[in-house]
Design a protein around this motif. Sequence first.
Motif, mmCIF file in Angstrom:
data_model
loop_
_atom_site.group_PDB
_atom_site.id
_atom_site.type_symbol
_atom_site.label_atom_id
_atom_site.label_comp_id
_atom_site.label_asym_id
_atom_site.label_seq_id
_atom_site.Cartn_x
_atom_site.Cartn_y
_atom_site.Cartn_z
ATOM 1 N N HIS A 135 49.728 15.746 60.781
ATOM 2 C CA HIS A 135 48.898 16.679 59.958
ATOM 3 C C HIS A 135 49.626 17.548 59.077
ATOM 4 O O HIS A 135 50.539 18.396 59.601
ATOM 5 C CB HIS A 135 47.962 17.342 61.018
ATOM 6 N N ILE A 136 49.482 17.471 57.697
ATOM 7 C CA ILE A 136 49.997 18.442 56.875
ATOM 8 C C ILE A 136 49.351 19.501 56.525
ATOM 9 O O ILE A 136 48.052 19.022 55.818
ATOM 10 C CB ILE A 136 50.734 17.430 55.638
ATOM 11 N N ARG A 137 49.538 20.388 56.341
ATOM 12 C CA ARG A 137 48.912 21.796 56.030
ATOM 13 C C ARG A 137 49.627 22.802 55.424
ATOM 14 O O ARG A 137 50.942 22.768 55.419
ATOM 15 C CB ARG A 137 48.105 22.358 57.159
ATOM 16 N N LEU A 138 48.914 23.888 54.898
ATOM 17 C CA LEU A 138 49.620 25.072 54.271
ATOM 18 C C LEU A 138 50.095 25.926 55.549
ATOM 19 O O LEU A 138 49.301 25.718 56.666
ATOM 20 C CB LEU A 138 48.729 25.903 53.463
ATOM 21 N N ALA A 139 51.266 26.384 55.485
ATOM 22 C CA ALA A 139 51.603 27.215 56.772
ATOM 23 C C ALA A 139 51.022 28.518 56.786
ATOM 24 O O ALA A 139 50.481 28.908 55.844
ATOM 25 C CB ALA A 139 53.277 27.770 56.567
ATOM 26 N N GLN A 140 50.931 28.997 57.848
ATOM 27 C CA GLN A 140 50.262 30.006 58.544
ATOM 28 C C GLN A 140 51.390 31.067 58.961
ATOM 29 O O GLN A 140 52.413 30.772 59.290
ATOM 30 C CB GLN A 140 49.098 29.816 59.435
ATOM 31 N N LEU A 141 50.894 32.477 59.139
ATOM 32 C CA LEU A 141 51.679 33.212 59.597
ATOM 33 C C LEU A 141 52.158 32.963 60.949
ATOM 34 O O LEU A 141 53.390 33.190 61.361
ATOM 35 C CB LEU A 141 51.251 34.658 59.547
ATOM 36 N N GLY A 142 51.548 32.474 61.743
ATOM 37 C CA GLY A 142 51.816 31.847 63.075
ATOM 38 C C GLY A 142 52.957 30.624 63.188
ATOM 39 O O GLY A 142 53.526 30.273 64.207
ATOM 40 N N ASP A 143 53.028 30.084 62.275
ATOM 41 C CA ASP A 143 54.130 29.098 61.948
ATOM 42 C C ASP A 143 55.666 29.765 61.621
ATOM 43 O O ASP A 143 56.576 28.865 61.914
ATOM 44 C CB ASP A 143 53.773 28.290 60.876
ATOM 45 N N VAL A 144 55.826 30.811 61.341
ATOM 46 C CA VAL A 144 57.115 31.342 60.738
ATOM 47 C C VAL A 144 58.154 31.230 61.825
ATOM 48 O O VAL A 144 59.359 30.838 61.611
ATOM 49 C CB VAL A 144 56.936 32.928 60.401
ATOM 50 N N GLN B 100 58.828 35.206 57.380
ATOM 51 C CA GLN B 100 57.401 35.606 56.796
ATOM 52 C C GLN B 100 57.257 36.069 55.627
ATOM 53 O O GLN B 100 55.986 35.502 55.174
ATOM 54 C CB GLN B 100 57.330 36.945 57.638
ATOM 55 N N PRO B 101 57.891 36.564 54.694
ATOM 56 C CA PRO B 101 57.708 36.783 53.121
ATOM 57 C C PRO B 101 57.068 35.389 52.337
ATOM 58 O O PRO B 101 56.500 35.455 51.497
ATOM 59 C CB PRO B 101 58.761 37.613 52.551
ATOM 60 N N MET C 159 51.537 32.895 49.541
ATOM 61 C CA MET C 159 51.691 31.515 48.688
ATOM 62 C C MET C 159 50.809 31.450 47.623
ATOM 63 O O MET C 159 50.689 30.188 47.236
ATOM 64 C CB MET C 159 51.375 30.750 49.911
ATOM 65 N N SER C 160 50.593 32.412 46.861
ATOM 66 C CA SER C 160 49.615 32.504 45.590
ATOM 67 C C SER C 160 50.141 31.642 44.736
ATOM 68 O O SER C 160 49.640 30.776 44.099
ATOM 69 C CB SER C 160 49.275 33.749 45.073
ATOM 70 N N ARG C 161 51.678 31.406 44.344
ATOM 71 C CA ARG C 161 52.284 30.701 43.392
ATOM 72 C C ARG C 161 53.164 29.540 44.282
ATOM 73 O O ARG C 161 53.114 28.581 43.600
ATOM 74 C CB ARG C 161 53.138 31.436 42.466
ATOM 75 N N HIS C 162 53.810 30.018 45.192
ATOM 76 C CA HIS C 162 54.799 28.860 45.877
ATOM 77 C C HIS C 162 54.399 28.541 47.285
ATOM 78 O O HIS C 162 54.754 29.411 48.096
ATOM 79 C CB HIS C 162 56.326 29.681 45.761
ATOM 80 N N PRO C 163 53.745 27.493 47.556
ATOM 81 C CA PRO C 163 53.314 27.133 48.617
ATOM 82 C C PRO C 163 54.409 26.553 49.775
ATOM 83 O O PRO C 163 55.459 26.234 49.280
ATOM 84 C CB PRO C 163 52.446 25.828 48.539
#
Length: 174
Positions: free
Chosen positions: A2-11, A40-41, A46-50
Amino acid sequence: MHIRLAQLGDVQAIAEIYNQGIEDRSSTFETQPRTSMDVQPWVADMSRHPVLVVEVDGAVVAWANLSSYRARSCYVGIADFSIYLHRDVRGRGIGKALLKALLGEAEERGFWKVLSRIFTFNEASLALCQACGFRTVGVYEKHACLEGRWLDCVIVERVFPSNQPGPDDEAAGA
């Protein structure tokens, strides 16, 4: 997979995978391990750089991101990319799926070019880029020194013609 946008829990997982790349000395000039606070940053905005991640059986096993190429406004449509896979999942097609997804995100976000620099001996990454439509631009000779050894880097790029600004667009100016 499964490919998805990262979340803070993934750092933490992202940092661990990146640290494997640092340890292997095959993908980055970085030598200092990264912490979740370092990562974390990237995920927080991720508004511009996912940042994308791949999950297999609920565990993050790979990540890829876009980052700013240069600060000048004429380069707003160009992004650097990075991609890292956990050692245990390399060579299984996960990188290709992830890079294709990242390129889709780049095109959707209006980037007209994505590029990177790859060590000349990193045959897996070079093959991955070729398989995903990148072209080789050239080689930076002695781009930087890693543990006393000067390394060359292949420059690769993928252009999205549909997103290229016209000559009258502000972003196209120097």
